[in-house]
Design an enzyme around this catalytic site. Structure first.
Site, PDB file in Angstrom:
ATOM      1  CD  GLN A 102      27.243 -36.069 -35.903  1.00 56.90           C
ATOM      2  OE1 GLN A 102      26.040 -35.917 -36.061  1.00 56.90           O
ATOM      3  NE2 GLN A 102      27.799 -36.143 -34.705  1.00 56.90           N
ATOM      4  N   GLY A 169      30.868 -40.809 -33.431  1.00 58.04           N
ATOM      5  CA  GLY A 169      31.299 -41.986 -32.663  1.00 58.04           C
ATOM      6  C   GLY A 169      30.694 -41.986 -31.275  1.00 58.04           C
ATOM      7  CB  ALA A 170      29.057 -39.599 -29.418  1.00 59.53           C
ATOM      8  CE1 TYR A 173      21.456 -42.584 -33.505  1.00 59.63           C
ATOM      9  CE2 TYR A 173      22.863 -40.963 -32.440  1.00 59.63           C
ATOM     10  CZ  TYR A 173      21.596 -41.410 -32.799  1.00 59.63           C
ATOM     11  OH  TYR A 173      20.485 -40.686 -32.441  1.00 59.63           O
TER      12      TYR A 173
HETATM   13  C1  LIG Z   1      16.846 -32.176 -31.345  1.00 66.66           C
HETATM   14  C2  LIG Z   1      18.274 -32.596 -31.153  1.00 66.66           C
HETATM   15  C3  LIG Z   1      18.910 -33.249 -32.203  1.00 66.66           C
HETATM   16  C4  LIG Z   1      20.236 -33.661 -32.044  1.00 66.66           C
HETATM   17  N1  LIG Z   1      20.866 -34.282 -33.095  1.00 66.66           N
HETATM   18  C5  LIG Z   1      22.161 -34.656 -32.956  1.00 66.66           C
HETATM   19  C6  LIG Z   1      22.856 -35.230 -34.054  1.00 66.66           C
HETATM   20  O1  LIG Z   1      22.297 -35.371 -35.159  1.00 66.66           O
HETATM   21  N2  LIG Z   1      24.146 -35.609 -33.867  1.00 66.66           N
HETATM   22  C7  LIG Z   1      24.773 -35.443 -32.650  1.00 66.66           C
HETATM   23  O2  LIG Z   1      25.951 -35.788 -32.514  1.00 66.66           O
HETATM   24  N3  LIG Z   1      24.156 -34.865 -31.612  1.00 66.66           N
HETATM   25  C8  LIG Z   1      22.871 -34.476 -31.740  1.00 66.66           C
HETATM   26  N4  LIG Z   1      22.251 -33.849 -30.698  1.00 66.66           N
HETATM   27  C9  LIG Z   1      23.042 -33.554 -29.465  1.00 66.66           C
HETATM   28  C10 LIG Z   1      23.575 -32.116 -29.533  1.00 66.66           C
HETATM   29  O3  LIG Z   1      24.410 -31.905 -30.634  1.00 66.66           O
HETATM   30  C11 LIG Z   1      24.346 -31.729 -28.265  1.00 66.66           C
HETATM   31  O4  LIG Z   1      25.594 -32.383 -28.223  1.00 66.66           O
HETATM   32  C12 LIG Z   1      23.556 -32.027 -26.987  1.00 66.66           C
HETATM   33  O5  LIG Z   1      22.216 -31.585 -27.139  1.00 66.66           O
HETATM   34  C13 LIG Z   1      24.162 -31.343 -25.756  1.00 66.66           C
HETATM   35  O6  LIG Z   1      24.337 -29.980 -25.990  1.00 66.66           O
HETATM   36  P1  LIG Z   1      23.288 -28.826 -25.526  1.00 66.66           P
HETATM   37  O7  LIG Z   1      23.083 -29.029 -24.058  1.00 66.66           O
HETATM   38  O8  LIG Z   1      24.021 -27.577 -25.871  1.00 66.66           O
HETATM   39  O9  LIG Z   1      22.039 -29.040 -26.293  1.00 66.66           O
HETATM   40  C14 LIG Z   1      20.931 -33.425 -30.819  1.00 66.66           C
HETATM   41  C15 LIG Z   1      20.267 -32.760 -29.776  1.00 66.66           C
HETATM   42  C16 LIG Z   1      18.960 -32.338 -29.934  1.00 66.66           C
HETATM   43  C17 LIG Z   1      18.296 -31.601 -28.813  1.00 66.66           C
END
Ligand SMILES: Cc1cc2nc3c(=O)[nH]c(=O)nc-3n(C[C@H](O)[C@H](O)[C@H](O)COP(=O)(O)O)c2cc1C
Ligand code: SF4
Length: 437
Positions: A102, A169-170, A173
């Protein structure tokens, strides 16, 4: 299992993944302060590859030091980083799993900026509203330099033998800070109407294509609906799914191979990661952000003080809405029906039948999973054994999220473990094997 849609391989233009489950972007602060990677991150990614996901999408990897969210996340800001990413990619490939990196830039959204650049760069010079992170409005020269940094990051990922890149892009950021009608207040060619706000990301896509050619997988994670006023009602509401559909169509024309659908114009956001806001747990780590923003001390006091702590939590949970698993599926479906490239959807997935239905009713082609895989690293294997839901599912407590600033990433919901010791053991397993055995 072959007839189970979850386990059918998926072909992107230049990438084939063995099943429909991607590890969504996540990691802890496992790396070195200067952005060089280390063994703990390799251990982290290998855990999920062994658990059976088809592909891992890395966490936030800054393309410039100025664009990091916290120190101790591995970066891809210079050629010397390539050997680490090559080793990581190889270790993940050894487990029959793909690795997508990413490419990211924080812009103004920096939880702990580090010593090199006290202020973030952004489309605007308005501080980020919740924590009050201050920033500078980017000049045209800075925009050009940043576009090139993304392109160089993509080249390095390709040279490292990785399987593709994703543009972050989400979630508020830098790319969102340009795309969002709720954030971008420029009056030059990068601000105003949607075409202008999308110029920055489209320039990045074209620069990447120029650098890596047309046959390297490139996807973009987008907050389809921004809900920019979810916590602070006087902010603009930000982009709607209709706006994002247009952006996705332009991205496709510019050479993007897939869209990864997320939500929310900040990180975290009540809808991402959707769940609770565990204030009692948050006060234990939010102190590390006190010097980062002009509102952080106020927030810290609020999180510690009754009734503001409860009021904040209630506001957060109300803004989330009722649904957690698959909450982005309506947006994903709308985007999928408007573009020709495949769509990956993130948000709360941990039930095989829910994922299967989402794919068969054309809401998405694959899902990405974050927290439920932190809770159950072997979730895909459990699905393969016939479980519809794991015996100890993720509770969406978000305790992992609020710990990530100070503590190693892992599942922090003690109710899922037989003892606190067992929970700590699970968290600390990321340091095994150690760097110098
Ligand atoms: C601790 C943590 C760190 C995350 N870091 C990122 C990241 O670096 N980049 C990103 O796009 N999303 C990040 N996310 C979002 C997750 O990738 C994911 O899209 C979001 O948690 C929803 O999915 P889930 O319900 O399966 O957790 C993070 C989420 C958590 C909980
Ligand atoms: S702490 Fe554990 S149960 Fe809570 S959201 Fe994170 S992974 Fe899920």
């Amino acid at each position: 299992m072959a007839d189970n849609i979850l386990f059918q391989p998926f072909k992107f233009r230049h990438l084939t993944v063995k099943n429909r489950i991607f590890r969504s972007n996540l990691s802890g602060r496992f790396d070195n302060y200067d952005g060089s990677g280390n063994q703990a991150r390799i251990n982290w990614e290998v855990k999920f590859a062994r658990g059976g996901v088809g592909a891992i999408i890395s966490s936030f990897v800054p393309v410039q030091i100025h664009g990091r969210i916290v120190p101790n996340y591995a970066t891809i800001d210079r050629d010397e980083r390539i050997p680490f990413w090559r080793e990581l990619g190889k270790r993940v490939h050894d487990e029959d799993c793909k690795f997508i990196l990413q490419l990211s830039h924080s812009g103004r959204q920096r939880d702990i900026p580090g010593i090199e650049f006290p202020k973030g760069l952004s489309s605007t010079n308005k501080p980020e509203p919740l924590h009050g992170f201050e920033c500078e409005r980017m000049t045209i020269a800075q925009i050009r330099e940043t576009v090139q940094a993304f392109a160089s990051g993509a080249r390095r990922a390709r040279e490292a033998g990785l399987d593709g890149v994703e543009l972050h892009g989400a979630n508020g950021y830098l790319i969102t800070q340009f795309l969002s009608s709720g954030i971008n207040d420029r009056d030059d060619e990068y601000g105003g109407p949607l075409e202008n706000r999308a110029r920055f990301v489209l320039e990045i896509v074209r620069a990447i294509r120029q650098e890596v050619g047309n046959d390297f997988h490139l996807q973009m994670k987008i907050s389809a609906t921004e809900y920019n006023n979810a916590v602070i009602p006087w902010e603009g509401k930000g982009n709607t799914v209709e706006d994002s559909i247009k952006v996705c169509q332009w991205l496709e024309q510019a050479g993007v191979d897939a869209i990864h659908v997320s939500t929310g114009s900040s990180f975290p956001h009540p809808r991402n990661p959707a769940g609770d806001f565990p204030v009692e747990e948050a006060v234990k780590t939010y102190d590390s952000m006190i010097s980062s923003g002009i509102h952080t001390f106020r927030n810290f006091l609020a999180f510690r003080t009754w009734p503001f702590d409860r009021a904040f939590r209630a506001l957060w949970v109300k803004a989330r809405g009722d649904q957690t698993e698959g909450l982005n599926l309506p947006d994903s479906r709308a985007i999928k029906s408007a573009v020709h490239v495949p769509v990956i959807c993130t948000g709360g997935f941990q039930t095989a039948s829910v994922i299967g239905r989402a794919i068969s009713d054309a809401s998405c082609d694959a899902v990405s999973i974050g927290r439920p895989l932190v809770a159950n690293n072997d979730l895909v294997k459990l699905f393969a054994q016939g479980y519809d839901r794991p015996p100890k599912p993720c509770t969406y407590s978000n305790k992992c999220l609020v710990n990530v600033l100070e503590n190693p990433l892992g599942c922090y919901d003690e109710s899922r473990f037989n003892s606190r010791e067992e929970m700590i053991q699970q968290i600390m397993s990321v340091f095994n094997p150690p760097p110098f055995p």
